[in-house]
Design an enzyme around this catalytic site. Structure first.
Site, PDB file in Angstrom:
ATOM      1  CG  HIS A 208      -1.932   1.076   1.220  1.00 49.78           C
ATOM      2  ND1 HIS A 208      -2.007   2.045   2.198  1.00 49.78           N
ATOM      3  CD2 HIS A 208      -2.926   1.384   0.343  1.00 49.78           C
ATOM      4  CE1 HIS A 208      -2.992   2.878   1.926  1.00 49.78           C
ATOM      5  NE2 HIS A 208      -3.578   2.492   0.813  1.00 49.78           N
ATOM      6  CG  HIS A 212      -0.932   5.526  -1.885  1.00 48.30           C
ATOM      7  ND1 HIS A 212      -1.873   6.419  -2.360  1.00 48.30           N
ATOM      8  CD2 HIS A 212      -1.634   4.459  -1.419  1.00 48.30           C
ATOM      9  CE1 HIS A 212      -3.080   5.918  -2.187  1.00 48.30           C
ATOM     10  NE2 HIS A 212      -2.965   4.731  -1.614  1.00 48.30           N
ATOM     11  CG  HIS A 237      -7.405   1.572  -2.799  1.00 50.06           C
ATOM     12  ND1 HIS A 237      -6.655   2.329  -3.675  1.00 50.06           N
ATOM     13  CD2 HIS A 237      -6.855   1.782  -1.569  1.00 50.06           C
ATOM     14  CE1 HIS A 237      -5.714   2.976  -3.003  1.00 50.06           C
ATOM     15  NE2 HIS A 237      -5.815   2.658  -1.733  1.00 50.06           N
ATOM     16  CD  GLU A 349      -6.120   9.199  -4.671  1.00 55.53           C
ATOM     17  OE1 GLU A 349      -5.048   8.956  -4.087  1.00 55.53           O
ATOM     18  OE2 GLU A 349      -6.217   9.281  -5.904  1.00 55.53           O
ATOM     19  CG  HIS A 364      -9.600   8.426  -0.189  1.00 54.20           C
ATOM     20  ND1 HIS A 364      -8.287   8.840  -0.342  1.00 54.20           N
ATOM     21  CD2 HIS A 364      -9.539   7.168   0.315  1.00 54.20           C
ATOM     22  CE1 HIS A 364      -7.478   7.879   0.047  1.00 54.20           C
ATOM     23  NE2 HIS A 364      -8.200   6.847   0.449  1.00 54.20           N
ATOM     24  CG  HIS A 368      -7.507   7.554   4.930  1.00 58.69           C
ATOM     25  ND1 HIS A 368      -6.737   6.517   5.415  1.00 58.69           N
ATOM     26  CD2 HIS A 368      -8.042   7.118   3.762  1.00 58.69           C
ATOM     27  CE1 HIS A 368      -6.805   5.501   4.573  1.00 58.69           C
ATOM     28  NE2 HIS A 368      -7.581   5.834   3.561  1.00 58.69           N
ATOM     29  CG  HIS A 404     -10.218   2.140   1.138  1.00 56.59           C
ATOM     30  ND1 HIS A 404      -9.984   2.742  -0.082  1.00 56.59           N
ATOM     31  CD2 HIS A 404      -9.401   2.749   2.017  1.00 56.59           C
ATOM     32  CE1 HIS A 404      -9.045   3.662   0.058  1.00 56.59           C
ATOM     33  NE2 HIS A 404      -8.675   3.696   1.319  1.00 56.59           N
TER      34      HIS A 404
END
Length: 688
Positions: A208, A212, A237, A349, A364, A368, A404
């Site tokens: 992950h 990114h 994802h 996102e 998104h 988080h 997610h």
């Protein structure tokens, strides 16, 4: 002469001063006195002579004109750094831009050496690594694994004192391996702990972070604006969520519940037991039934409300249902079958490619942040973000999969508005998949029975132990593994000419956690991509074989956990270039779901699609330059190597008449499915 691989010295042991020896004491960067910080400049001569003697390699650092980095000092050197925080992303983007525009490697090392000891340690590692990956003169540099740089983000901190003691007291030849406990965050009383082997797997979390790194949310346009970047965010994802839900079925748990209601209490607690090495502060825990709250974090420079999150969600829903989004000028941009998912994913996102963040928000990212600061939303207790605020740790938390799942539901809502694929889009006239089985590579093994088990592996963590021991210090960890296997696929070409096709392999469970058979439309929400590769089909019968370790989804173990390599380690230039930046991809040891001890039933699906509809006009060799993990990571500096939508042929709904997988296969001779079992053996086998 300065070598491109000399930049690796700047990435090792990130908390130590730049003048400290690297490569296990064999290499030193010779810094101009003006590069030393105020603390060390008065004793610069003594330091340079003490640490510069008895080394094999001295890298001279040019005294170059330094750019203004005052903007980067807004993040304290030993503070937490998160790419979910806008101020942090903006600072990282500016720093990446500085590193990218430097004219040559010598200047890059000069500026990097000066900046490294002055800015936030995580910020430097991220910005410098992204720049090295994207500069044309450093494309052959093998970047070190983040596990080696910051093992505290992946490993139980209780092992670090043991590692340091072993390294300091015991000579290299007599050192023992320190064992990392497998389940250290909760007891078996917690149902979610059944999935700890997945959520807390080192390779899964490294994937992950690494993805990114390749596809950053913010940065210079040449870094972030990659081909189909948004769609790849969606698909990668989504596959993680599919895999996680299948693992839940393997462990008699229901699918992860989507977090569409932002005000509902979060039933899952999580106590990460992780400590940031930069400031020695633990990641915060989250007790059961916490709720999200409005966030007002002056310290990090952002605030938003749950109401704003709900408004963004509802505006995105409205745009999907209307079939278009509005850009900043009010122009309607259609969400068509080809580009719609890419546009929408960047918007959801909230990457720098979002078409209108002012209207559609930062959904998104807000999720988080709300989850990572739910323990201290107003900075009342001076707490930093929890593990959902760090790309390297977020997948450890059960809420990652709830959040997610919601993000996936939003994007699938768009996909479900698209018309089903036509017969022409699914068929391949003249091509029939006439046989299919899978077999582990063991003598007399029965067909269509795959095996999983626990494996104990070792990793060298010495490079991440700042001010720690020389030499190697190994830790062992236990992870899921599968026995190697081979696909055997018979394809008949009834035409008189050779044909070109793409073999697409998926697997999905036949039943859910309650052992209830899945109808087709449910089944496709759990399909896991295993492989995808091009083939040439001669007239008549073609017998295809494909090894599991050739998967275009996964990255091999020795690349996931690779050690730092320099020109001194690999003197042959061609060998060093082959050992280039190859860490992006799903870990090979997690290719298959766990299954169960009785043998869990799955459908193995194979489709041969017409290459005329697959091709983008780009031929490449998946055996070179790390092209073998392109399903999740694309190709470096090239277009995504598949013209079809990611997840094809299961990314769209089918007609209502399709109730079972057999209904779907019936009209399409170029598809075939077979029953397989995945049998888990609860034994631990050491890696040879």
């Amino acid at each position: 002469m300065t070598s491109s691989n000399d930049v690796l010295a700047l990435l090792q042991r990130p908390l130590e001063p730049t003048f400290y020896p690297k490569d296990d004491g064999k290499t030193v960067l010779e810094l101009p006195d003006s590069y030393l910080t105020d603390r060390y400049r008065p004793i610069g001569q003594e330091l340079q002579s003490r640490f510069g003697d008895n080394v094999d390699v001295k890298i001279p650092v040019r005294d170059v004109r330094q750019p203004d980095i005052g903007f980067a000092l807004a993040i304290p050197r030993r503070a937490a750094f998160s790419l979910f925080i806008q101020r942090h992303r903006e600072i990282a983007s500016r720093l990446i831009d500085i590193f990218l525009k430097l004219p040559d490697i010598s200047t890059l090392i000069g500026v990097g050496s000066y900046v490294r000891d002055r800015v936030n340690v995580y910020l430097f590692q991220y910005a410098f690594t992204v720049a090295v990956q994207h500069r044309p003169d450093t494309t052959n540099v093998n970047l070190p694994s983040i596990l080696q740089l910051f093992p505290d983000q992946f490993v139980d901190p209780s092992v670090f004192p043991k590692l340091r003691e072993e390294g300091k007291v015991v000579t290299q030849k007599d050192r023992q391996v320190i064992d990392i406990p497998m389940n250290f965050t909760a007891s078996d009383r917690e149902d979610e702990q059944r999935l700890a082997y997945f959520r807390e797997d080192i390779g899964v979390n490294m994937h992950h972070w690494h993805w990114h790194l390749v596809y950053p949310t913010s940065g210079p346009v040449e870094v972030i604006d990659k081909d189909r970047r948004g769609e790849l965010f969606f698909y990668m994802h989504q596959q993680i969520i599919h895999r996680y839900n299948v693992e839940r079925f393997c462990n008699l748990l229901g699918r992860a519940k989507s977090m569409h209601n932002f005000r509902e209490p979060i039933p899952e607690a999580y106590f990460p037991k992780m400590v940031r090495s930069a400031d020695a502060r633990p990641f915060a825990a989250r007790p059961q039934n916490f709720t999200l709250k409005d966030i007002d974090r002056d310290a990090e420079g952002f605030k938003f409300t749950i109401t704003e999150m709900e408004q963004a969600r509802d505006r995105i829903y409205a745009a999907i249902d209307a079939g278009f989004v509005e850009d900043k000028s009010g122009k309607r941009i259609p969400l068509d079958p080809k580009k719609g998912i890419d546009i929408l994913s960047n918007l959801v996102e909230a990457s720098d490619l979002s078409i209108n963040p002012q209207l559609y928000g930062n959904l998104h990212i807000w999720g988080h942040l709300a989850l990572s600061f739910c323990h201290d939303p107003e900075n009342r207790y001076l707490e930093q973000f929890g593990i959902m605020g760090d790309l390297a740790t977020a997948q450890r938390d059960p809420t990652f999969y709830r959040w997610h799942s919601f993000i996936d539901d939003v994007l699938v809502r768009h996909k479900d508005h698209l018309d089903p694929y036509t017969a022409q889009e699914l068929s391949f006239p003249g091509i029939t998949v006439s046989g299919l089985n899978v077999k582990i590579t063991r003598k007399n093994a029965p067909p269509n029975v795959l095996l999983t088990y626990w494996q104990k592996s070792q990793v060298d963590l010495a490079a991440g132990l700042d001010f720690g021991p020389g030499g190697n210090v190994f830790a062992s960890f236990t992870h899921l593994q599968h026995a190697p296997f081979v696909y055997n696929i018979d394809v008949n070409n009834s035409t008189s000419r050779p044909a070109r096709g793409t073999v697409r392999i998926f697997i999905a469970p036949k039943a859910d956690d309650r052992n209830l058979a899945l109808k087709y439309d449910e089944w496709r929400r759990y399909v896991i991509e295993l492989d995808k590769f091009a083939v040439s089909l001669n007239p008549g019968l073609n017998k295809l074989t494909r090894r599991s370790d050739q998967s275009t989804v996964t990255v091999a173990y020795n690349r996931t956990f690779r050690q730092i390599k320099t020109a001194q380690d690999i003197p042959n230039k061609d060998d060093l270039e082959r050992f280039r930046f190859c860490g992006c991809g799903w870990p090979d040891h997690m290719l298959l779901p766990k299954g169960n001890t009785q043998g869990m039933a799955f459908d193995l699906f194979v489709m041969v699609s017409d290459y005329a509809g697959d091709s983008i006009g780009l031929e490449f060799d998946e055996a070179v330059n790390c092209n073998d993990s392109h399903s999740f990571c694309g190709l470096r500096d090239k277009m995504y190597p598949d013209n079809r939508s990611m997840g094809y042929p299961f990314d769209r709904k089918s007609p209502a008449s399709v109730q079972t997988l057999q209904d779907y296969l019936g009209p399409n001779s170029n598809m075939r499915a077979t029953d397989v079992k995945i049998k888990f053996t609860n034994t631990v086998i050491a890696r040879t």
